[in-house]
Scaffold this motif. Structure first.
Motif, PDB file in Angstrom:
ATOM      1  N   GLY A   1       0.774  -1.232   0.000  1.00  0.00           N
ATOM      2  CA  GLY A   1       0.000   0.000   0.000  1.00  0.00           C
ATOM      3  C   GLY A   1       0.804   1.279   0.000  1.00  0.00           C
ATOM      4  N   ARG A   2       2.097   1.177  -0.263  1.00  0.00           N
ATOM      5  CA  ARG A   2       2.975   2.341  -0.303  1.00  0.00           C
ATOM      6  C   ARG A   2       3.806   2.322  -1.586  1.00  0.00           C
ATOM      7  NH1 ARG A   2       3.068   0.654   5.151  1.00  0.00           N
ATOM      8  NH2 ARG A   2       2.623   2.330   6.658  1.00  0.00           N
ATOM      9  N   VAL A   3       4.371   3.471  -1.937  1.00  0.00           N
ATOM     10  CA  VAL A   3       5.292   3.536  -3.064  1.00  0.00           C
ATOM     11  C   VAL A   3       6.660   3.068  -2.593  1.00  0.00           C
ATOM     12  CG1 VAL A   3       6.445   5.030  -4.737  1.00  0.00           C
ATOM     13  CG2 VAL A   3       4.027   5.403  -4.206  1.00  0.00           C
ATOM     14  N   ALA A   4       7.142   1.973  -3.175  1.00  0.00           N
ATOM     15  CA  ALA A   4       8.465   1.462  -2.817  1.00  0.00           C
ATOM     16  C   ALA A   4       9.557   2.241  -3.547  1.00  0.00           C
ATOM     17  CB  ALA A   4       8.569  -0.025  -3.140  1.00  0.00           C
ATOM     18  N   GLN A   5       9.307   2.570  -4.808  1.00  0.00           N
ATOM     19  CA  GLN A   5      10.223   3.395  -5.603  1.00  0.00           C
ATOM     20  C   GLN A   5       9.505   3.770  -6.891  1.00  0.00           C
ATOM     21  OE1 GLN A   5      14.073   1.639  -6.433  1.00  0.00           O
ATOM     22  NE2 GLN A   5      14.805   3.395  -7.593  1.00  0.00           N
ATOM     23  N   GLU A   6       9.818   4.929  -7.424  1.00  0.00           N
ATOM     24  CA  GLU A   6       9.274   5.312  -8.727  1.00  0.00           C
ATOM     25  C   GLU A   6      10.357   5.972  -9.554  1.00  0.00           C
ATOM     26  OE1 GLU A   6       6.592   8.778  -8.996  1.00  0.00           O
ATOM     27  OE2 GLU A   6       6.598   8.772  -6.803  1.00  0.00           O
ATOM     28  N   GLY A   7      10.184   5.902 -10.875  1.00  0.00           N
ATOM     29  CA  GLY A   7      11.157   6.505 -11.768  1.00  0.00           C
ATOM     30  C   GLY A   7      10.998   5.964 -13.172  1.00  0.00           C
ATOM     31  N   ALA A   8      11.890   6.370 -14.068  1.00  0.00           N
ATOM     32  CA  ALA A   8      11.896   5.855 -15.432  1.00  0.00           C
ATOM     33  C   ALA A   8      12.266   4.371 -15.404  1.00  0.00           C
ATOM     34  CB  ALA A   8      12.895   6.632 -16.276  1.00  0.00           C
ATOM     35  N   PRO A   9      11.822   3.587 -16.400  1.00  0.00           N
ATOM     36  CA  PRO A   9      12.126   2.151 -16.407  1.00  0.00           C
ATOM     37  C   PRO A   9      13.611   1.845 -16.228  1.00  0.00           C
ATOM     38  CG  PRO A   9      10.507   2.646 -18.094  1.00  0.00           C
ATOM     39  CD  PRO A   9      10.942   3.961 -17.523  1.00  0.00           C
ATOM     40  N   ARG A  10      14.451   2.577 -16.927  1.00  0.00           N
ATOM     41  CA  ARG A  10      15.887   2.297 -16.842  1.00  0.00           C
ATOM     42  C   ARG A  10      16.433   2.596 -15.445  1.00  0.00           C
ATOM     43  NH1 ARG A  10      19.964   3.668 -21.759  1.00  0.00           N
ATOM     44  NH2 ARG A  10      21.802   2.582 -20.954  1.00  0.00           N
ATOM     45  N   GLN A  11      15.923   3.655 -14.844  1.00  0.00           N
ATOM     46  CA  GLN A  11      16.370   4.021 -13.500  1.00  0.00           C
ATOM     47  C   GLN A  11      16.039   2.926 -12.497  1.00  0.00           C
ATOM     48  OE1 GLN A  11      14.482   7.551 -12.001  1.00  0.00           O
ATOM     49  NE2 GLN A  11      15.370   7.361  -9.973  1.00  0.00           N
ATOM     50  N   LEU A  12      14.814   2.384 -12.565  1.00  0.00           N
ATOM     51  CA  LEU A  12      14.417   1.351 -11.609  1.00  0.00           C
ATOM     52  C   LEU A  12      15.193   0.060 -11.820  1.00  0.00           C
ATOM     53  CD1 LEU A  12      12.145   3.346 -10.946  1.00  0.00           C
ATOM     54  CD2 LEU A  12      10.605   1.396 -10.773  1.00  0.00           C
ATOM     55  N   TYR A  13      15.475  -0.261 -13.077  1.00  0.00           N
ATOM     56  CA  TYR A  13      16.191  -1.500 -13.352  1.00  0.00           C
ATOM     57  C   TYR A  13      17.670  -1.384 -12.989  1.00  0.00           C
ATOM     58  CZ  TYR A  13      17.762  -5.735 -15.682  1.00  0.00           C
ATOM     59  OH  TYR A  13      18.324  -6.977 -15.931  1.00  0.00           O
ATOM     60  N   GLU A  14      18.281  -0.256 -13.339  1.00  0.00           N
ATOM     61  CA  GLU A  14      19.728  -0.129 -13.156  1.00  0.00           C
ATOM     62  C   GLU A  14      20.128   0.442 -11.798  1.00  0.00           C
ATOM     63  OE1 GLU A  14      21.590   1.875 -16.387  1.00  0.00           O
ATOM     64  OE2 GLU A  14      20.884   0.426 -17.891  1.00  0.00           O
ATOM     65  N   ALA A  15      19.200   1.127 -11.120  1.00  0.00           N
ATOM     66  CA  ALA A  15      19.541   1.717  -9.824  1.00  0.00           C
ATOM     67  C   ALA A  15      18.442   1.443  -8.804  1.00  0.00           C
ATOM     68  CB  ALA A  15      19.779   3.214  -9.966  1.00  0.00           C
ATOM     69  N   PRO A  16      18.166   0.168  -8.517  1.00  0.00           N
ATOM     70  CA  PRO A  16      17.131  -0.135  -7.522  1.00  0.00           C
ATOM     71  C   PRO A  16      17.547   0.382  -6.148  1.00  0.00           C
ATOM     72  CG  PRO A  16      18.411  -2.102  -8.024  1.00  0.00           C
ATOM     73  CD  PRO A  16      18.839  -1.051  -9.006  1.00  0.00           C
TER      74      PRO A  16
END
Length: 352
Positions: free
Chosen positions: A213-228
């Motif tokens: 029920g919370r935002v764990a992380q948000e961003g552009a697809p590449r950002q989430l994949y390469e910088a979790p």
């Protein structure tokens, strides 16, 4: 199409009795973008979409569409259209009648509604198929009818709830490409819900990953994949090996880390200091070379040939790691001692 609208959730909370499904959710979706709500079952993504659609109302907070407060408005008074997981097509109506249904229900004259429906079918590549019943269409074609029915209403925001889940893997790839191309061509705002990471990476301008029920992380697809930012994101956005390491120096935008006797540079995170840390490494960012003695070594415990790549499991001093190697002309057998190295991409320090 009407002018695409923005979407703003301000401190949204949703409770069902004593259970809190959404905790203080604040997100902003820019006009003309495709934003995906991604996460495992039970994370709150569908509840969030239903609140945006007006099918649920928040327990606290505000929802704005195109700058207008719609928090307590019913579904039929919001300028949104929804494509359901089941498509919800009327089986006794033709494709054209299905697309025209919403227009006719809103009071539009029959002739104008049918003309708009024809344009909608043409828009999604189904020109000339208006007379077919849903049962005479493929799964992908039915899905496109559902999209056309939503688009002809010219909403500020198009909502898509797991729209590809009823399609087989090959058709999902094709239809997700069609949805993305259509969204980019027409420039409408879309909010897309899925639990499929590949689907989210393929279609999105922006991804909001939800957990509990919370935002764990948000961003552009590449950002989430390469910088979790966390081990949850690293593992959810594709497989990742999580290892303990030492940050030994921070130099500008890079950090020097150590695993065993091996040192390697990785991008620096916003909040970072020297000391113990966790490292997320994608399986395809690891290199293996036969070697009896290495700065960071291991022994292959399992090798599997999968046609265009080889999958390895390697026992190292940092634990068992999973490796994907494209060098199919050289398969290293079990018990082979190896030197473990890392490529420049696909490696990130995680904070929790």
């Amino acid at each position: 199409m009407n002018t695409p609208g923005s979407v703003v959730f301000q401190n949204i909370r949703k409770t069902f009795g004593a259970f809190t499904a959404i905790h203080d959710l604040s997100i902003t979706i820019k006009p003309g973008t495709l934003v995906t709500l991604l996460g495992p079952s039970g994370c709150g993504k569908t509840t969030t979409l239903r609140m945006l659609a007006g099918l649920e109302h928040p327990s606290a907070g505000r929802i704005l569409i195109g700058g207008k407060d719609v928090t307590m408005l019913p579904a039929n008074e919001r300028d949104v259209s929804m494509v359901f997981q089941s498509y919800a097509l009327f089986p006794h109506m033709s494709a054209l009648q299905n697309v025209a249904y919403g227009l006719e229900s809103s009071g539009m004259k029959l002739k104008e509604a049918r003309e708009r429906a024809e344009e909608g079918l043409q828009l999604v590549g189904l020109a000339g198929m208006g007379d077919r019943l849903p049962a005479e269409l493929s799964g992908g074609q039915q899905q496109r009818v559902a999209v056309a029915r939503a688009l002809v209403l010219e909403p500020q925001v198009l909502l898509l709830d797991e729209p590809l889940s009823n399609l087989d893997a090959r058709l999902r790839r094709r239809v997700r490409t069609e949805i993305r191309e259509l969204q980019q061509r027409l420039g409408f705002t879309a909010v897309y819900v899925t639990h499929d990471q590949d689907e989210a990476l393929a279609v999105s301008d922006h991804i909001i990953v939800m957990k509990d029920g919370r935002v764990a992380q948000e961003g552009a697809p590449r950002q989430l994949y390469e910088a979790p930012a966390s081990s949850f994101i690293a593992d959810f956005m594709g497989e990742a090996n999580v290892m303990s390491c030492q940050v030994i120096a921070i130099e500008g935008e890079e950090a020097m880390i150590r695993l065993g006797s091996l040192t390697h540079k990785v991008p620096k995170r916003d909040v970072m200091q020297a000391g113990e840390a966790k490292l997320a490494v994608r399986p395809n960012a690891i290199t293996l070379e036969p070697a009896a003695d290495a700065p960071f070594g291991g022994v292959i415990s399992h090798a599997a040939y999968l046609g265009d790549h080889v999958e390895y499991e390697v026992e190292t001093e940092a634990g068992r790691i999973f490796v994907v190697d494209q060098a199919v002309d050289r398969i290293l057998p079990s018990t082979t001692p190896v030197s473990v190295g890392f490529k420049q991409r696909g490696i990130a320090i995680i904070t929790n």
